[in-house]
Design an enzyme around this catalytic site. Structure first.
Site, PDB file in Angstrom:
ATOM      1  N   ARG A  89     -12.514 -44.742  -2.380  1.00 57.45           N
ATOM      2  CA  ARG A  89     -11.623 -45.317  -1.363  1.00 57.45           C
ATOM      3  C   ARG A  89     -12.036 -46.715  -0.964  1.00 57.45           C
ATOM      4  NH1 ARG A  89      -9.506 -40.136   0.744  1.00 57.45           N
ATOM      5  NH2 ARG A  89      -8.413 -40.337   2.659  1.00 57.45           N
ATOM      6  N   ARG A 161      -3.338 -30.862  10.907  1.00 56.54           N
ATOM      7  CA  ARG A 161      -4.657 -31.499  10.850  1.00 56.54           C
ATOM      8  C   ARG A 161      -4.842 -32.405  12.058  1.00 56.54           C
ATOM      9  NH1 ARG A 161      -6.060 -34.039   4.991  1.00 56.54           N
ATOM     10  NH2 ARG A 161      -6.691 -35.774   6.308  1.00 56.54           N
TER      11      ARG A 161
HETATM   12  P1  AMP Z   1      -8.192 -36.968   3.170  1.00 60.89           P
HETATM   13  O1  AMP Z   1      -8.157 -35.481   3.234  1.00 60.89           O
HETATM   14  O2  AMP Z   1      -8.334 -37.476   1.760  1.00 60.89           O
HETATM   15  O3  AMP Z   1      -7.054 -37.605   3.916  1.00 60.89           O
HETATM   16  O4  AMP Z   1      -9.534 -37.419   3.926  1.00 60.89           O
HETATM   17  C1  AMP Z   1      -9.743 -37.111   5.282  1.00 60.89           C
HETATM   18  C2  AMP Z   1     -10.789 -38.041   5.865  1.00 60.89           C
HETATM   19  O5  AMP Z   1     -12.040 -37.858   5.176  1.00 60.89           O
HETATM   20  C3  AMP Z   1     -10.488 -39.524   5.718  1.00 60.89           C
HETATM   21  O6  AMP Z   1      -9.636 -39.999   6.746  1.00 60.89           O
HETATM   22  C4  AMP Z   1     -11.894 -40.119   5.812  1.00 60.89           C
HETATM   23  O7  AMP Z   1     -12.376 -40.102   7.164  1.00 60.89           O
HETATM   24  C5  AMP Z   1     -12.722 -39.098   5.053  1.00 60.89           C
HETATM   25  N1  AMP Z   1     -12.815 -39.433   3.618  1.00 60.89           N
HETATM   26  C6  AMP Z   1     -12.256 -38.754   2.571  1.00 60.89           C
HETATM   27  N2  AMP Z   1     -12.574 -39.341   1.406  1.00 60.89           N
HETATM   28  C7  AMP Z   1     -13.321 -40.417   1.713  1.00 60.89           C
HETATM   29  C8  AMP Z   1     -13.938 -41.431   0.937  1.00 60.89           C
HETATM   30  N3  AMP Z   1     -13.823 -41.478  -0.402  1.00 60.89           N
HETATM   31  N4  AMP Z   1     -14.637 -42.386   1.593  1.00 60.89           N
HETATM   32  C9  AMP Z   1     -14.772 -42.372   2.934  1.00 60.89           C
HETATM   33  N5  AMP Z   1     -14.194 -41.462   3.725  1.00 60.89           N
HETATM   34  C10 AMP Z   1     -13.484 -40.474   3.123  1.00 60.89           C
END
Ligand code: AMP
Length: 215
Positions: A89, A161
């Protein structure tokens, strides 16, 4: 080790598409968000470090998620083909992934970008319901579960969520624009990027992805 990446903004459908692709392609799926949510609910050291960042809609530190993903990839061994969803990311994470993949004798073979306009992302996130058990995602209008409020896969009660509330979604989209959109450009410059139209039903999007992965 071949690594396929699924890139896209929050709400672009990465998780839904991943679930359908791994079932058909025999890839090992890793969702960085799901790993972090498990760490938070399990009260691990990593989870305690991640929790506040996630609640604010910000990224967790590169070093933290980098350690988790590196550990998984190296432990999987050379024979595993991965589908990474939600990682990398940031450009720093993409650079780390390049080093770790090379160390494991593999490489990122392609990056698929699910392209969805921002107004549709906002609508999808507002109507999203997820399973706290298996992380399956639904939408109140466009992808409802068969039994109201129950996960089709594991039967648990669905939740909204906490980071899908309006203010946190605004932060997550801003973080995406400033830190993650450059990752998409980074893979485009390497000639590894395929842009896929992420608007449309989950079936239509996963069919398009299948056509890219198995032409
Ligand atoms: P997601 O389920 O992919 O929307 O991820 C939920 C949250 O996890 C994000 O808003 C970030 O706070 C954290 N997160 C997930 N993947 C990453 C990543 N590759 N780098 C940093 N934070 C992450």
């Amino acid at each position: 080790m071949q690594i396929t990446l699924l890139l896209g903004a929050p709400g672009s459908g990465k998780g839904t598409a991943s679930a359908r692709l791994v079932a058909r392609l025999g890839l090992r799926h890793v969702s960085s968000g799901a790993l972090l949510r498990d760490a938070v609910s399990g009260g691990t050291v990593a989870g305690r470090e991640a929790a506040d960042h996630m609640a604010r809609g910000e990224l967790v530190p590169d070093a933290l998620i980098g350690r988790i993903i590196t550990g998984l990839l190296l432990a999987g061994g050379p024979g595993v083909n991965w589908l990474l969803d939600g990682f990398p990311r940031t450009v720093a994470q993409a650079q780390l992934l390049e080093r770790v993949a090379a160390e494991a004798g593999g490489r990122v073979s392609r990056a698929l970008f699910l392209d969805v306009p921002e107004e549709i992302l906002v609508d999808r996130l507002a109507g999203r319901r997820v399973c706290p058990g298996c992380d399956a995602a639904y939408h109140v209008q466009t992808l409802p579960p068969r039994v109201p409020d129950c996960c089709d896969r594991c039967g648990r009660a669905l939740i909204t969520r906490p980071d899908d509330d309006e203010a946190t979604v605004r932060t997550r989209l801003a973080v995406y624009r400033s830190l993650t959109a450059p990752v998409v450009a980074w893979y485009a410059a390497k000639g590894l990027l395929t842009v896929v139209d992420g608007v449309g039903t989950a079936d239509a999007v996963s069919e398009q992805l299948m056509r890219v992965l198995q032409p």
